[in-house]
Write an enzyme that holds these catalytic residues in place. Structure first.
Site, PDB file in Angstrom:
ATOM      1  N   SER A 138      27.333  17.921  62.182  1.00  0.00           N
ATOM      2  CA  SER A 138      28.314  18.801  61.555  1.00  0.00           C
ATOM      3  C   SER A 138      29.142  18.012  60.556  1.00  0.00           C
ATOM      4  O   SER A 138      29.355  16.802  60.728  1.00  0.00           O
ATOM      5  CB  SER A 138      29.254  19.387  62.620  1.00  0.00           C
ATOM      6  OG  SER A 138      30.374  20.027  62.031  1.00  0.00           O
ATOM      7  N   TYR A 151      34.327  17.079  69.492  1.00  0.00           N
ATOM      8  CA  TYR A 151      33.193  17.539  68.684  1.00  0.00           C
ATOM      9  C   TYR A 151      33.027  16.675  67.440  1.00  0.00           C
ATOM     10  O   TYR A 151      31.943  16.166  67.149  1.00  0.00           O
ATOM     11  CB  TYR A 151      33.426  18.999  68.306  1.00  0.00           C
ATOM     12  CG  TYR A 151      32.310  19.647  67.521  1.00  0.00           C
ATOM     13  CD1 TYR A 151      31.129  20.022  68.147  1.00  0.00           C
ATOM     14  CD2 TYR A 151      32.457  19.915  66.162  1.00  0.00           C
ATOM     15  CE1 TYR A 151      30.105  20.642  67.426  1.00  0.00           C
ATOM     16  CE2 TYR A 151      31.453  20.530  65.439  1.00  0.00           C
ATOM     17  CZ  TYR A 151      30.279  20.895  66.074  1.00  0.00           C
ATOM     18  OH  TYR A 151      29.281  21.502  65.358  1.00  0.00           O
ATOM     19  N   LYS A 155      29.992  13.876  66.811  1.00  0.00           N
ATOM     20  CA  LYS A 155      29.091  14.093  65.666  1.00  0.00           C
ATOM     21  C   LYS A 155      29.090  12.869  64.755  1.00  0.00           C
ATOM     22  O   LYS A 155      28.035  12.479  64.221  1.00  0.00           O
ATOM     23  CB  LYS A 155      29.515  15.337  64.884  1.00  0.00           C
ATOM     24  CG  LYS A 155      29.354  16.646  65.636  1.00  0.00           C
ATOM     25  CD  LYS A 155      27.938  16.879  66.121  1.00  0.00           C
ATOM     26  CE  LYS A 155      27.761  18.285  66.681  1.00  0.00           C
ATOM     27  NZ  LYS A 155      26.395  18.518  67.236  1.00  0.00           N
TER      28      LYS A 155
END
Length: 248
Positions: A138, A151, A155
Protein backbone atom coordinates in the site's frame (compact mmCIF):
# COMPACT_ATOMS: atom_id res chain seq x y z
CA UNK A 1 0.37 -3.78 -27.55
CA UNK A 2 2.13 -7.07 -26.84
CA UNK A 3 -0.38 -9.53 -25.36
CA UNK A 4 0.72 -11.19 -22.13
CA UNK A 5 0.51 -14.96 -22.31
CA UNK A 6 0.92 -17.21 -19.26
CA UNK A 7 -0.06 -20.58 -20.71
CA UNK A 8 1.47 -23.39 -18.68
CA UNK A 9 2.21 -21.11 -15.72
CA UNK A 10 1.00 -22.05 -12.25
CA UNK A 11 0.05 -19.14 -9.98
CA UNK A 12 -0.96 -18.80 -6.33
CA UNK A 13 -2.93 -15.75 -5.15
CA UNK A 14 -3.82 -15.22 -1.49
CA UNK A 15 -6.86 -13.30 -0.34
CA UNK A 16 -8.47 -13.74 -3.74
CA UNK A 17 -12.18 -14.07 -3.02
CA UNK A 18 -12.88 -10.39 -3.81
CA UNK A 19 -11.34 -7.01 -4.59
CA UNK A 20 -7.74 -6.73 -5.77
CA UNK A 21 -6.92 -10.40 -5.17
CA UNK A 22 -9.84 -11.63 -7.25
CA UNK A 23 -9.05 -9.14 -10.02
CA UNK A 24 -5.45 -10.40 -10.13
CA UNK A 25 -6.63 -14.02 -10.24
CA UNK A 26 -8.91 -13.14 -13.17
CA UNK A 27 -6.06 -11.41 -15.01
CA UNK A 28 -3.76 -14.40 -14.57
CA UNK A 29 -6.39 -16.95 -15.60
CA UNK A 30 -7.43 -14.80 -18.57
CA UNK A 31 -3.79 -14.85 -19.69
CA UNK A 32 -3.80 -18.66 -19.58
CA UNK A 33 -2.38 -19.46 -16.14
CA UNK A 34 -3.71 -22.16 -13.84
CA UNK A 35 -4.53 -20.42 -10.56
CA UNK A 36 -4.82 -21.47 -6.93
CA UNK A 37 -6.63 -19.04 -4.65
CA UNK A 38 -7.25 -18.96 -0.93
CA UNK A 39 -9.36 -16.94 1.51
CA UNK A 40 -10.97 -17.35 4.92
CA UNK A 41 -14.59 -17.21 3.79
CA UNK A 42 -15.58 -20.41 2.01
CA UNK A 43 -18.78 -19.05 0.45
CA UNK A 44 -16.98 -16.14 -1.17
CA UNK A 45 -14.13 -18.42 -2.17
CA UNK A 46 -16.41 -20.83 -4.03
CA UNK A 47 -18.15 -17.96 -5.83
CA UNK A 48 -14.74 -16.69 -6.92
CA UNK A 49 -13.77 -20.16 -8.11
CA UNK A 50 -16.89 -20.42 -10.26
CA UNK A 51 -16.14 -17.04 -11.85
CA UNK A 52 -12.51 -17.93 -12.55
CA UNK A 53 -13.38 -21.28 -14.15
CA UNK A 54 -15.04 -19.36 -16.99
CA UNK A 55 -11.54 -18.61 -18.32
CA UNK A 56 -11.00 -22.29 -19.09
CA UNK A 57 -7.89 -22.89 -16.97
CA UNK A 58 -7.53 -25.07 -13.90
CA UNK A 59 -8.65 -23.33 -10.70
CA UNK A 60 -7.89 -24.56 -7.19
CA UNK A 61 -9.57 -22.96 -4.16
CA UNK A 62 -8.75 -23.55 -0.48
CA UNK A 63 -9.95 -21.99 2.74
CA UNK A 64 -6.98 -20.73 4.72
CA UNK A 65 -6.25 -18.74 7.86
CA UNK A 66 -3.15 -16.91 6.69
CA UNK A 67 -2.02 -16.24 10.24
CA UNK A 68 -1.44 -19.99 10.78
CA UNK A 69 1.67 -21.64 9.34
CA UNK A 70 -0.04 -25.03 9.15
CA UNK A 71 -2.85 -23.57 7.02
CA UNK A 72 -0.34 -21.92 4.71
CA UNK A 73 1.62 -25.15 4.31
CA UNK A 74 -1.58 -27.05 3.50
CA UNK A 75 -2.64 -24.46 0.93
CA UNK A 76 0.72 -24.45 -0.83
CA UNK A 77 0.87 -28.25 -0.95
CA UNK A 78 -2.71 -28.54 -2.21
CA UNK A 79 -2.04 -25.90 -4.87
CA UNK A 80 1.21 -27.53 -5.98
CA UNK A 81 -0.47 -30.93 -6.21
CA UNK A 82 -3.59 -29.75 -8.05
CA UNK A 83 -1.83 -27.37 -10.44
CA UNK A 84 1.28 -29.49 -11.01
CA UNK A 85 3.83 -26.91 -9.91
CA UNK A 86 4.36 -23.29 -8.82
CA UNK A 87 5.73 -20.48 -10.99
CA UNK A 88 4.05 -17.36 -9.60
CA UNK A 89 3.13 -16.23 -6.09
CA UNK A 90 1.01 -13.16 -5.37
CA UNK A 91 0.76 -12.24 -1.69
CA UNK A 92 -2.33 -10.07 -1.59
CA UNK A 93 -4.16 -10.73 1.68
CA UNK A 94 -4.14 -8.19 4.50
CA UNK A 95 -5.08 -8.33 8.16
CA UNK A 96 -5.82 -4.56 8.03
CA UNK A 97 -4.33 -3.81 11.43
CA UNK A 98 -5.30 -0.18 11.98
CA UNK A 99 -5.42 0.42 15.72
CA UNK A 100 -2.14 1.27 17.42
CA UNK A 101 -2.53 -1.45 20.04
CA UNK A 102 -1.70 -5.13 20.52
CA UNK A 103 -4.59 -6.31 18.36
CA UNK A 104 -3.79 -3.98 15.48
CA UNK A 105 -0.10 -4.84 15.45
CA UNK A 106 -0.80 -8.58 15.75
CA UNK A 107 -3.20 -8.50 12.79
CA UNK A 108 -0.77 -6.71 10.48
CA UNK A 109 2.30 -8.59 11.66
CA UNK A 110 0.82 -12.06 11.26
CA UNK A 111 -0.92 -11.57 7.89
CA UNK A 112 0.65 -8.60 6.10
CA UNK A 113 4.20 -9.58 7.06
CA UNK A 114 4.67 -13.11 8.33
CA UNK A 115 2.19 -14.76 5.98
CA UNK A 116 4.09 -13.26 3.02
CA UNK A 117 7.42 -14.42 4.44
CA UNK A 118 6.14 -17.89 5.26
CA UNK A 119 4.42 -18.51 1.92
CA UNK A 120 7.54 -17.29 0.11
CA UNK A 121 9.65 -19.79 2.06
CA UNK A 122 7.16 -22.54 1.21
CA UNK A 123 6.97 -21.90 -2.54
CA UNK A 124 10.61 -21.14 -3.38
CA UNK A 125 11.71 -24.82 -3.26
CA UNK A 126 9.07 -25.58 -5.91
CA UNK A 127 10.21 -22.79 -8.28
CA UNK A 128 12.91 -24.97 -9.79
CA UNK A 129 12.80 -23.21 -13.17
CA UNK A 130 12.70 -19.71 -11.75
CA UNK A 131 9.61 -17.70 -10.98
CA UNK A 132 8.05 -14.46 -9.82
CA UNK A 133 6.91 -13.36 -6.38
CA UNK A 134 4.72 -10.27 -6.07
CA UNK A 135 3.63 -8.61 -2.84
CA UNK A 136 0.64 -6.27 -2.72
CA UNK A 137 1.24 -3.61 -0.09
CA UNK A 138 0.00 0.00 0.00
CA UNK A 139 1.08 3.59 -0.46
CA UNK A 140 0.49 3.77 3.32
CA UNK A 141 3.98 2.29 3.57
CA UNK A 142 5.50 5.24 1.69
CA UNK A 143 4.63 7.95 4.19
CA UNK A 144 3.38 8.61 7.72
CA UNK A 145 0.22 6.64 8.48
CA UNK A 146 -1.43 8.23 11.53
CA UNK A 147 -4.81 6.56 11.03
CA UNK A 148 -3.30 3.08 10.75
CA UNK A 149 0.16 2.89 12.30
CA UNK A 150 0.57 -0.92 12.19
CA UNK A 151 -0.72 -1.18 8.62
CA UNK A 152 1.64 1.51 7.27
CA UNK A 153 4.69 0.29 9.19
CA UNK A 154 4.27 -3.33 8.16
CA UNK A 155 3.69 -2.40 4.51
CA UNK A 156 6.94 -0.40 4.64
CA UNK A 157 8.67 -3.47 6.08
CA UNK A 158 7.40 -5.54 3.16
CA UNK A 159 8.86 -3.05 0.71
CA UNK A 160 12.26 -3.52 2.31
CA UNK A 161 11.81 -7.29 2.37
CA UNK A 162 11.02 -7.20 -1.35
CA UNK A 163 14.46 -5.68 -2.02
CA UNK A 164 16.22 -8.26 0.13
CA UNK A 165 14.22 -11.10 -1.39
CA UNK A 166 15.14 -9.97 -4.90
CA UNK A 167 18.86 -10.14 -4.11
CA UNK A 168 18.71 -13.43 -2.21
CA UNK A 169 16.60 -15.19 -4.87
CA UNK A 170 18.39 -13.82 -7.93
CA UNK A 171 20.68 -16.88 -8.25
CA UNK A 172 17.54 -19.03 -8.45
CA UNK A 173 16.17 -16.75 -11.20
CA UNK A 174 13.22 -15.81 -9.02
CA UNK A 175 12.15 -12.18 -9.24
CA UNK A 176 10.56 -10.33 -6.31
CA UNK A 177 8.55 -7.14 -6.74
CA UNK A 178 5.93 -5.14 -4.92
CA UNK A 179 2.85 -3.13 -5.89
CA UNK A 180 1.71 -0.33 -3.58
CA UNK A 181 -1.89 0.49 -4.52
CA UNK A 182 -3.54 3.76 -3.64
CA UNK A 183 -7.18 3.92 -2.55
CA UNK A 184 -9.06 1.23 -4.46
CA UNK A 185 -12.85 1.09 -4.47
CA UNK A 186 -14.79 -2.19 -4.67
CA UNK A 187 -17.94 -3.70 -3.19
CA UNK A 188 -17.37 -4.55 0.46
CA UNK A 189 -13.98 -2.84 0.49
CA UNK A 190 -12.68 -0.16 2.83
CA UNK A 191 -13.72 2.77 0.64
CA UNK A 192 -17.16 1.44 -0.22
CA UNK A 193 -17.79 1.12 3.52
CA UNK A 194 -16.35 4.60 4.16
CA UNK A 195 -18.63 6.08 1.49
CA UNK A 196 -21.61 4.91 3.55
CA UNK A 197 -20.34 5.18 7.11
CA UNK A 198 -17.66 7.89 7.04
CA UNK A 199 -18.41 10.23 4.12
CA UNK A 200 -16.12 12.94 5.51
CA UNK A 201 -13.10 10.61 5.28
CA UNK A 202 -14.28 9.34 1.88
CA UNK A 203 -14.46 12.84 0.42
CA UNK A 204 -11.20 13.99 2.02
CA UNK A 205 -9.35 11.01 0.58
CA UNK A 206 -10.92 11.52 -2.84
CA UNK A 207 -9.75 15.14 -2.80
CA UNK A 208 -6.13 13.96 -2.44
CA UNK A 209 -6.23 11.82 -5.59
CA UNK A 210 -5.03 13.97 -8.53
CA UNK A 211 -7.14 12.08 -11.05
CA UNK A 212 -10.29 12.83 -9.07
CA UNK A 213 -11.53 9.28 -8.62
CA UNK A 214 -10.81 6.11 -6.69
CA UNK A 215 -8.91 3.31 -8.36
CA UNK A 216 -10.39 0.01 -9.52
CA UNK A 217 -9.11 -3.51 -8.75
CA UNK A 218 -8.52 -4.20 -12.46
CA UNK A 219 -6.06 -1.31 -12.61
CA UNK A 220 -3.90 -3.00 -9.99
CA UNK A 221 -4.39 -6.38 -11.65
CA UNK A 222 -3.00 -5.19 -14.98
CA UNK A 223 0.16 -3.95 -13.29
CA UNK A 224 0.43 -7.27 -11.45
CA UNK A 225 0.04 -9.22 -14.69
CA UNK A 226 2.91 -7.28 -16.23
CA UNK A 227 5.24 -7.72 -13.26
CA UNK A 228 4.82 -11.50 -13.07
CA UNK A 229 5.20 -11.94 -16.83
CA UNK A 230 8.30 -12.26 -18.99
CA UNK A 231 7.77 -8.68 -20.15
CA UNK A 232 9.19 -7.72 -16.75
CA UNK A 233 12.08 -10.19 -16.93
CA UNK A 234 14.68 -7.53 -15.98
CA UNK A 235 12.66 -6.00 -13.15
CA UNK A 236 13.20 -7.16 -9.57
CA UNK A 237 13.31 -5.63 -6.11
CA UNK A 238 11.03 -2.75 -7.09
CA UNK A 239 7.96 -1.11 -5.59
CA UNK A 240 5.46 0.21 -8.13
CA UNK A 241 2.86 2.67 -6.83
CA UNK A 242 -0.47 2.22 -8.64
CA UNK A 243 -2.25 5.24 -7.27
CA UNK A 244 -2.81 7.93 -9.96
CA UNK A 245 -0.36 10.15 -8.09
CA UNK A 246 -2.12 9.94 -4.72
CA UNK A 247 1.11 9.46 -2.77
CA UNK A 248 2.55 12.58 -4.38
Amino acid sequence: MVPIRLQGQKALVSGASRGIGLAIAHALARAGADVAICARNDAGLQQAREQLQAHGTHISASTCDLSRLEDLARWVETARSELGGIDILVNNASGFGRSDDEAGWAASTQVDLMACVRVSHLVVPHMTQGGAILHITSIAGLKASPRSAPYGAIKAAMMEYTKTQAVVLAPKRIRGNNIAPGSIYFQGGVWEVAERENPKLYEATLARIPWGRYGQPDEVAQAALFLVSDLASWITGQTLAVDAGQAL
